[in-house]
Design a protein around this motif. Structure first.
Motif, PDB file in Angstrom:
ATOM      1  N   ASN A 140       0.813  -1.218   0.000  1.00 29.11           N
ATOM      2  CA  ASN A 140       0.000   0.000   0.000  1.00 29.11           C
ATOM      3  C   ASN A 140       0.845   1.267   0.000  1.00 29.11           C
ATOM      4  O   ASN A 140       0.336   2.352   0.272  1.00 29.11           O
ATOM      5  N   ARG A 141       2.101   1.144  -0.303  1.00 32.03           N
ATOM      6  CA  ARG A 141       3.023   2.273  -0.207  1.00 32.03           C
ATOM      7  C   ARG A 141       2.754   3.320  -1.290  1.00 32.03           C
ATOM      8  O   ARG A 141       2.286   2.990  -2.377  1.00 32.03           O
ATOM      9  N   THR A 142       3.033   4.555  -0.960  1.00 30.86           N
ATOM     10  CA  THR A 142       3.056   5.644  -1.938  1.00 30.86           C
ATOM     11  C   THR A 142       4.439   6.285  -1.947  1.00 30.86           C
ATOM     12  O   THR A 142       5.035   6.475  -2.993  1.00 30.86           O
ATOM     13  N   ALA A 143       4.944   6.603  -0.770  1.00 24.96           N
ATOM     14  CA  ALA A 143       6.237   7.289  -0.659  1.00 24.96           C
ATOM     15  C   ALA A 143       7.266   6.396   0.022  1.00 24.96           C
ATOM     16  O   ALA A 143       6.947   5.627   0.928  1.00 24.96           O
ATOM     17  N   PHE A 144       8.480   6.521  -0.458  1.00 29.49           N
ATOM     18  CA  PHE A 144       9.642   5.890   0.170  1.00 29.49           C
ATOM     19  C   PHE A 144      10.361   7.000   0.926  1.00 29.49           C
ATOM     20  O   PHE A 144      10.799   7.996   0.329  1.00 29.49           O
ATOM     21  N   ALA A 145      10.460   6.887   2.257  1.00 26.58           N
ATOM     22  CA  ALA A 145      11.007   7.964   3.084  1.00 26.58           C
ATOM     23  C   ALA A 145      12.423   7.663   3.531  1.00 26.58           C
ATOM     24  O   ALA A 145      12.714   6.559   4.012  1.00 26.58           O
ATOM     25  N   LEU A 146      13.306   8.654   3.352  1.00 19.74           N
ATOM     26  CA  LEU A 146      14.661   8.611   3.897  1.00 19.74           C
ATOM     27  C   LEU A 146      14.629   9.372   5.220  1.00 19.74           C
ATOM     28  O   LEU A 146      14.278  10.554   5.250  1.00 19.74           O
ATOM     29  N   ASN A 147      14.986   8.707   6.299  1.00 23.98           N
ATOM     30  CA  ASN A 147      14.890   9.295   7.640  1.00 23.98           C
ATOM     31  C   ASN A 147      16.284   9.543   8.218  1.00 23.98           C
ATOM     32  O   ASN A 147      17.101   8.612   8.306  1.00 23.98           O
ATOM     33  N   PHE A 148      16.533  10.792   8.626  1.00 20.76           N
ATOM     34  CA  PHE A 148      17.797  11.172   9.254  1.00 20.76           C
ATOM     35  C   PHE A 148      17.472  11.814  10.609  1.00 20.76           C
ATOM     36  O   PHE A 148      16.836  12.866  10.651  1.00 20.76           O
ATOM     37  N   MET A 149      17.910  11.180  11.676  1.00 23.62           N
ATOM     38  CA  MET A 149      17.673  11.736  13.015  1.00 23.62           C
ATOM     39  C   MET A 149      18.970  12.304  13.573  1.00 23.62           C
ATOM     40  O   MET A 149      19.966  11.587  13.735  1.00 23.62           O
TER      41      MET A 149
END
Length: 263
Positions: A140-149
């Motif tokens: 069900n994905r729409t966006a692929f998110a790159l996460n930087f904390m």
């Protein structure tokens, strides 16, 4: 006249005797008292050393760039991040778990209190439900998110003979970039009318209403292999300021469990 000379010599002898006794007391003294004093000083030194082993030695400001870098201990983390999702599972994924990698530094590395900035990275999938960006399962994905904390915590380190324990708190800044997921096209259907429109809404949602701000708390345990190298485990909790401000509670909280290597 003879009587006056006798009195003078008697006074001189008395003064010499007094000076001799004073010199003996200053130089020799009582051996048992000296021994007791030495043992007391030794015990005080040992106690002070134990205190410093637990809370760290005194901090000496660096006088050059070389001295500054000698006070920095780099570290890496490898583990898993769990993002809490309290939304309906009918339209979003259960709380997703993602592999995460992080690098950071400890400064000053031998002090009780230190600054430990860190940058971690992981990926995730999101969908747009018309109001919020929600974690998505792969189908069900729409966006692929790159996460930087980016972590900016202060920490206290309790040092023991073979291991150390850390506890800290600070600010976390979560920077996220939304890309169209692999296999998803701009013109595919979405809540806004197209997947491309949903991706744009997701990106705006990431940066709206302080959703990028977190308060973090962490604890760690490490075994000391050498004076510089230590390894152990670390647990972090990120409290979502944006979700609390939105009235969505603790959803979007992040739990990070990882191995930690300091070198």
């Amino acid at each position: 006249m003879m009587k006056t000379k006798k009195v003078f010599f008697a006074a001189l002898l008395a003064a010499l005797a007094l000076n001799f006794l004073q010199a003996q007391e200053a130089g020799g003294g009582n051996p048992s008292q000296d021994q007791n004093s030495s043992q007391a000083q030794e015990a005080a030194s040992d106690a002070k050393g134990g205190f410093q082993n637990l809370f760290g030695g005194s901090y000496v400001p660096p006088k050059s760039a070389k001295e500054f870098w000698s006070q920095v201990s780099p570290f890496v983390n490898l583990g898993a991040n769990i993002t809490l999702n309290t939304e309906s599972k009918l339209k979003s994924a259960p709380s997703p778990t993602a592999f995460a990698f992080a690098v950071g530094g400890i400064w000053p590395n031998k002090a009780f209190l230190s600054f430990q900035p860190r940058l971690s990275f992981w990926t995730s999938y999101y969908l747009w439900d018309g109001k919020n960006a929600l974690p998505a399962e792969i189908e069900n994905r729409t966006a692929f998110a790159l996460n930087f904390m980016l972590d900016l915590p202060a920490a206290a380190t309790f040092r023991f003979q073979k291991f150390q324990v850390e506890a800290g708190a600070g600010l976390g800044i979560l920077a996220r970039a939304a890309l169209l997921a692999n296999g998803v096209s701009e013109g595919d259907s979405g809540a806004t009318g197209s997947a491309g429109g949903d991706k744009k809404e997701i990106q705006k949602w990431f940066w709206g209403n302080a959703r990028f701000l977190y308060t973090e708390f962490f604890g760690a345990w490490e075994w000391n292999f050498t004076d510089r190298i230590a390894a152990g485990f670390e647990l972090r909790y990120y409290l979502p300021i944006g979700s609390l401000a939105d009235g969505r509670g603790l959803t979007e909280s992040i739990f990070a469990l990882s191995a930690k290597l300091i070198f």
